[in-house]
Design a protein around this motif. Sequence first.
Motif, short mmCIF file in Angstrom:
data_model
loop_
_atom_site.label_atom_id
_atom_site.label_comp_id
_atom_site.label_asym_id
_atom_site.label_seq_id
_atom_site.Cartn_x
_atom_site.Cartn_y
_atom_site.Cartn_z
N PRO A 155 -57.10 9.81 67.69
CA PRO A 155 -56.46 10.11 66.40
C PRO A 155 -55.67 8.92 65.85
O PRO A 155 -54.82 8.36 66.54
CB PRO A 155 -55.54 11.30 66.71
CG PRO A 155 -55.40 11.32 68.19
CD PRO A 155 -56.62 10.69 68.76
N THR A 156 -55.99 8.54 64.63
CA THR A 156 -55.32 7.41 63.99
C THR A 156 -55.45 7.57 62.47
O THR A 156 -56.20 8.44 62.00
CB THR A 156 -55.94 6.07 64.45
OG1 THR A 156 -55.13 4.98 63.98
CG2 THR A 156 -57.36 5.89 63.94
N ALA A 157 -54.73 6.75 61.73
CA ALA A 157 -54.84 6.80 60.26
C ALA A 157 -56.22 6.31 59.82
O ALA A 157 -56.81 5.42 60.45
CB ALA A 157 -53.75 5.93 59.64
N ILE A 193 -49.19 3.06 50.73
CA ILE A 193 -50.33 2.62 51.53
C ILE A 193 -49.80 1.61 52.55
O ILE A 193 -48.80 0.94 52.30
CB ILE A 193 -51.43 1.99 50.63
CG1 ILE A 193 -52.76 1.88 51.38
CG2 ILE A 193 -51.00 0.64 50.09
CD1 ILE A 193 -53.55 3.16 51.37
N VAL A 194 -50.48 1.50 53.68
CA VAL A 194 -50.05 0.59 54.74
C VAL A 194 -51.02 -0.59 54.82
O VAL A 194 -52.24 -0.38 54.90
CB VAL A 194 -49.98 1.30 56.11
CG1 VAL A 194 -49.51 0.34 57.20
CG2 VAL A 194 -49.05 2.52 56.03
N ILE A 195 -50.48 -1.81 54.81
CA ILE A 195 -51.31 -3.03 54.88
C ILE A 195 -50.86 -3.83 56.09
O ILE A 195 -49.66 -4.08 56.28
CB ILE A 195 -51.17 -3.86 53.59
CG1 ILE A 195 -51.58 -3.00 52.38
CG2 ILE A 195 -52.02 -5.13 53.67
CD1 ILE A 195 -51.31 -3.64 51.05
N LYS A 196 -51.83 -4.24 56.92
CA LYS A 196 -51.50 -4.90 58.19
C LYS A 196 -52.25 -6.21 58.37
O LYS A 196 -53.45 -6.30 58.09
CB LYS A 196 -51.85 -3.99 59.38
CG LYS A 196 -51.04 -2.70 59.44
CD LYS A 196 -51.46 -1.88 60.66
CE LYS A 196 -50.63 -0.62 60.80
NZ LYS A 196 -51.05 0.18 61.97
N LEU A 220 -56.17 -5.23 57.36
CA LEU A 220 -56.41 -3.80 57.53
C LEU A 220 -55.60 -3.04 56.49
O LEU A 220 -54.43 -3.34 56.27
CB LEU A 220 -55.94 -3.42 58.93
CG LEU A 220 -56.42 -2.16 59.61
CD1 LEU A 220 -57.92 -2.24 59.89
CD2 LEU A 220 -55.66 -1.97 60.92
N ILE A 221 -56.23 -2.07 55.82
CA ILE A 221 -55.51 -1.18 54.92
C ILE A 221 -55.68 0.24 55.46
O ILE A 221 -56.80 0.68 55.73
CB ILE A 221 -56.01 -1.28 53.48
CG1 ILE A 221 -55.79 -2.70 52.94
CG2 ILE A 221 -55.29 -0.27 52.59
CD1 ILE A 221 -56.30 -2.92 51.52
N GLU A 222 -54.53 0.93 55.65
CA GLU A 222 -54.54 2.25 56.25
C GLU A 222 -53.88 3.27 55.33
O GLU A 222 -52.99 2.94 54.54
CB GLU A 222 -53.73 2.26 57.55
CG GLU A 222 -54.34 1.54 58.70
CD GLU A 222 -53.47 1.71 59.95
OE1 GLU A 222 -53.89 1.17 60.98
OE2 GLU A 222 -52.40 2.33 59.89
N GLU A 223 -54.28 4.54 55.52
CA GLU A 223 -53.56 5.61 54.85
C GLU A 223 -52.15 5.71 55.44
O GLU A 223 -51.91 5.36 56.60
CB GLU A 223 -54.28 6.95 55.02
CG GLU A 223 -54.25 7.49 56.44
CD GLU A 223 -54.78 8.91 56.55
OE1 GLU A 223 -54.64 9.69 55.60
OE2 GLU A 223 -55.31 9.24 57.64
N PHE A 224 -51.21 6.17 54.64
CA PHE A 224 -49.82 6.35 55.07
C PHE A 224 -49.69 7.71 55.74
O PHE A 224 -50.06 8.74 55.18
CB PHE A 224 -48.89 6.28 53.85
CG PHE A 224 -47.45 6.53 54.18
CD1 PHE A 224 -46.66 5.54 54.75
CD2 PHE A 224 -46.87 7.77 53.92
CE1 PHE A 224 -45.33 5.77 55.04
CE2 PHE A 224 -45.55 8.01 54.21
CZ PHE A 224 -44.76 7.02 54.78
N LEU A 225 -49.19 7.71 56.99
CA LEU A 225 -48.95 8.95 57.71
C LEU A 225 -47.47 9.30 57.60
O LEU A 225 -46.60 8.49 57.94
CB LEU A 225 -49.33 8.80 59.19
CG LEU A 225 -50.82 8.61 59.50
CD1 LEU A 225 -51.03 8.34 60.98
CD2 LEU A 225 -51.62 9.84 59.08
#
Length: 280
Positions: free
Chosen positions: A116-118, A140-143, A181-186
């Motif tokens: 399980p991850t974003a 939004i999350v950017i890494k 990496l661009i991820e959804e915000f949890l």
Amino acid sequence: MKVGIIGSGGREHAICQKINISQKIEKIYCFPGNAGTEEIAENVSIELDEFEKIKNFILDKKIDLVVIGPEKPLVEGLVDYLEKFKIKVFGPNKIASQLEGSKIFTKQICKKFNIPTAKFGIFQTPEEAKLFLKKTKYPIVIKADNLASGKGVYISKNELEAYIAVEEIFNGKFGKADNLLIEEFLDGEEMSFFTIHDGKNFKIFETAQDHKRVEEGDKGKNTGGMGAYSPSRLINAVLEKKIINKIIKPTLAGLKDFKSNYKGFLYAGLMIVNNEPYLI
């Protein structure tokens, strides 16, 4: 027993202090160490990237065990190098270190083993990333993909903040960037979960929560952690079982795909949402 500790930060000072408690310890060497370790051990003026000099010193002084603190020499393969000379090392090898060294490597394991991850996307150019950001929901999350000392994560509240994050990463703020990496915000609460491994077995090594942002109320830039407490108030028996079965064990299975195992401390950065763990 003679022990060598690789690194020069507060982490290595803490390792040095704890190892020194053991009655089995005859001598501790720190490469290169710091003012704190100097009071406990012998500091050795060899830099972390001088693999051959480190190896020669270890063999010359007949050091029995080497403990590596920082991520960079692990990611660069110091464990693999020293083990070629039958030196006992505590720390993950070059492949296993990619769990920390490359967020994309970890995300790909998550995808294959249903960890399980974003939800996420990988982008190779600023233009490609910005095109996606025009159509996304915020925050939004950017890494940054590579090692960033805990600072290469942006939580962007709008398009302008997201564009700045993309530019800073691709312009080399955290080293050469081939992608991001661009991820959804949890929306949950962060928790760190630690396990200690010998390559075959592992034990749980408590939990922690830290304070990542520079301002009160989790606002401002990411510091990489400016204070922490342990154990986390979020942990409970049900959650612990979920973390082990849904995250730790599948991650170890993922490493087997690369013909690797894990030795050392494994750190899982988690977001807890309604007592469900997500690897972030």
